[in-house]
Design an enzyme around this catalytic site. Structure first.
Site, PDB file in Angstrom:
ATOM      1  N   LYS A  33       0.914  -1.208   0.002  1.00  0.00           N
ATOM      2  CA  LYS A  33       0.108  -0.093   0.067  1.00  0.00           C
ATOM      3  C   LYS A  33       0.824   1.377  -0.038  1.00  0.00           C
ATOM      4  CE  LYS A  33      -0.340  -0.243   4.909  1.00  0.00           C
ATOM      5  NZ  LYS A  33      -0.978  -1.041   6.215  1.00  0.00           N
ATOM      6  N   ARG A 125     -10.369   0.142  15.002  1.00  0.00           N
ATOM      7  CA  ARG A 125     -10.157   0.876  13.900  1.00  0.00           C
ATOM      8  C   ARG A 125     -11.210   0.223  13.041  1.00  0.00           C
ATOM      9  NH1 ARG A 125      -4.567   1.784  11.035  1.00  0.00           N
ATOM     10  NH2 ARG A 125      -4.821  -0.274  10.516  1.00  0.00           N
ATOM     11  N   TYR A 245      16.895  29.913   8.450  1.00  0.00           N
ATOM     12  CA  TYR A 245      15.589  30.741   8.935  1.00  0.00           C
ATOM     13  C   TYR A 245      15.348  30.847  10.417  1.00  0.00           C
ATOM     14  CZ  TYR A 245      13.385  30.578   4.174  1.00  0.00           C
ATOM     15  OH  TYR A 245      13.144  30.812   2.814  1.00  0.00           O
ATOM     16  N   MET A 293      12.758  24.540   2.437  1.00  0.00           N
ATOM     17  CA  MET A 293      11.886  23.748   1.389  1.00  0.00           C
ATOM     18  C   MET A 293      13.017  22.946   0.817  1.00  0.00           C
ATOM     19  SD  MET A 293       9.139  25.185  -1.325  1.00  0.00           S
ATOM     20  CE  MET A 293       8.223  25.964  -0.142  1.00  0.00           C
TER      21      MET A 293
HETATM   22  C1  LIG Z   1      -0.225  -1.917   6.881  1.00  0.00           C
HETATM   23  C2  LIG Z   1      -0.558  -3.079   7.437  1.00  0.00           C
HETATM   24  C3  LIG Z   1       0.289  -4.142   7.698  1.00  0.00           C
HETATM   25  C4  LIG Z   1       1.603  -4.212   7.946  1.00  0.00           C
HETATM   26  O1  LIG Z   1       2.072  -3.478   8.892  1.00  0.00           O
HETATM   27  P1  LIG Z   1       3.763  -3.092   9.182  1.00  0.00           P
HETATM   28  O2  LIG Z   1       3.707  -2.570  10.498  1.00  0.00           O
HETATM   29  O3  LIG Z   1       4.220  -2.409   8.046  1.00  0.00           O
HETATM   30  O4  LIG Z   1       4.202  -4.553   9.214  1.00  0.00           O
HETATM   31  C5  LIG Z   1      -0.176  -5.223   8.336  1.00  0.00           C
HETATM   32  N1  LIG Z   1      -1.862  -5.515   8.394  1.00  0.00           N
HETATM   33  C6  LIG Z   1      -2.799  -4.186   7.920  1.00  0.00           C
HETATM   34  C7  LIG Z   1      -4.140  -4.635   7.791  1.00  0.00           C
HETATM   35  C8  LIG Z   1      -2.104  -3.241   7.381  1.00  0.00           C
HETATM   36  O5  LIG Z   1      -3.019  -2.634   7.283  1.00  0.00           O
END
Ligand SMILES: *Cc1c(COP(=O)(O)O)cnc(C)c1O
Length: 349
Positions: A33, A125, A245, A293
């Site tokens: 992702k 969540r 800055y 930046m």
């Molecule tokens: C992103 C994610 C993971 C992986 O988590 P890491 O800490 O990067 O290994 C596993 N399960 C779900 C549902 C996730 O969204």
């Protein structure tokens, strides 16, 4: 003169095989992702080729990934409309059901679908409650077009090995599920710390990119991303003169400064504190003054360096992204996913 992120193909392959060694009997769902945690889907072939499944957060990512591989893709967000469902089926995705409103959407499918049911074991969540899960099973098990491929849940505190939430979530998961369906619970931190959480599918993310999910580093993972940028200017200032800055840093002695061509516009963290390490010519040098930046300034009084020499911001043997994250009050995940389009990405062996 620009910032470059080099993505090491051998490091990705090494991290995936290390993951397999940690859990030889389970299948691997590699988390790709957020454009492969910022490493870019185009540059992570060793993960794409050698994983059992690949997981993305949303349909746009699934679409992009489907252009590169025929491997099964898991859609973590699931579907929110019949149109989503049609797209997900067209892309041959396995679909997560994490909310009760999604049950009827997949259940109305007129084609075969592979479904992963996500239950909430305490993170609160995404995920179905215990009663919603039972309701979901009742509805989906009656539908011959639906294959329940796996039941999954996610840890809230796996990066804190002794956190009591880990045990309570795992207990809840074991209470709610059985070996009737395949199961999946472990992210990187759980893969590395608790074999009881591995079940049938593990879900490594950050460890595949060579970054530790814990506060401490893991020497057997190899950083896949190296971020570097050139020295644009060198100057010497006198005691009492300030840099950058807000004039937040003032020299207490004659100081030679390298100005490096990277800043928060590239994704280098603006909150990196004075003293954040930067590698110049194989030596750790401290960041001085505020990150701007396009530029940062580094104290190179103790080394020889020239305009055009390349500094490494993270991903060097001397300097991990975890260390830079620490100095910036964030985590490695945020730094690697946050590089901007101005950074040039290249793949290296
Ligand atoms: C992103 C994610 C993971 C992986 O988590 P890491 O800490 O990067 O290994 C596993 N399960 C779900 C549902 C996730 O969204």
């Amino acid at each position: 003169m620009h910032a470059v992120a080099s993505i090491s193909q051998s490091a990705l392959a090494h991290n995936l095989s290390t993951t397999r060694r940690h859990s030889p009997k389970t299948k691997i769902v590699s988390m790709v992702k957020a454009n492969a945690y910022g490493h870019k889907l185009d540059l992570i072939n060793p993960l794409i080729e050698n994983s059992d499944l690949l997981a993305v957060s949303e349909l746009s990512e699934a679409k992009k990934l489907r252009g590169k591989t025929n491997k099964p893709i898991l859609l973590l967000s699931g579907v929110y409309s019949n149109n989503d469902l049609q797209q997900a089926i067209k892309l041959d995705c396995q679909i997560v059901v994490h909310h009760k409103s999604q049950i009827s959407i997949v259940n109305n499918s007129s084609e075969q679908v592979n479904v992963w049911i996500k239950i909430d074991t305490g993170m609160h969540r995404l995920g179905l409650s215990a009663s919603e899960y039972n309701e979901c099973l009742t509805l989906l098990e009656l539908n011959s077009l639906i294959n329940i491929e796996c039941v999954m849940s996610h840890f809230a505190c796996a990066d804190e090995i002794d956190n009591t939430m880990n045990k309570s979530q795992l207990n809840k998961f074991n209470e709610l599920t059985s070996a009737k369906y395949k199961r999946s619970m472990a992210n990187s931190a759980a893969i590395l710390s608790n074999t009881k959480s591995h079940f049938d599918y593990i879900r490594p993310g950050i460890m595949l990119y060579g970054i530790s999910p814990f506060a401490k580093e893991f020497s057997y993972l190899k950083a896949a991303m190296k971020l570097s940028a050139p020295i644009m200017s060198i100057k010497t200032i006198n005691s009492g003169e300030s840099v950058g800055y807000g004039a937040t840093w003032t020299a207490d002695k004659k100081t030679t400064i390298a100005v490096i061509g990277i800043g928060y516009g590239d994704g280098y963290p603006r909150h990196a504190k004075n003293g954040t390490p930067v590698v110049v010519n194989n030596t750790i040098c401290p960041l001085i003054g505020r990150v701007s930046m396009d530029l940062i300034c580094v104290d190179i009084s103790n080394i020889n360096a020239n305009i055009g020499d390349i500094a490494t911001l993270w991903g060097d043997d001397l300097l991990s992204v975890e260390t830079v994250a620490d100095w910036s009050n964030t985590i490695g995940y945020e730094l690697v996913t946050g590089l901007s389009s101005r950074v040039k990405f290249i793949d290296v062996a």
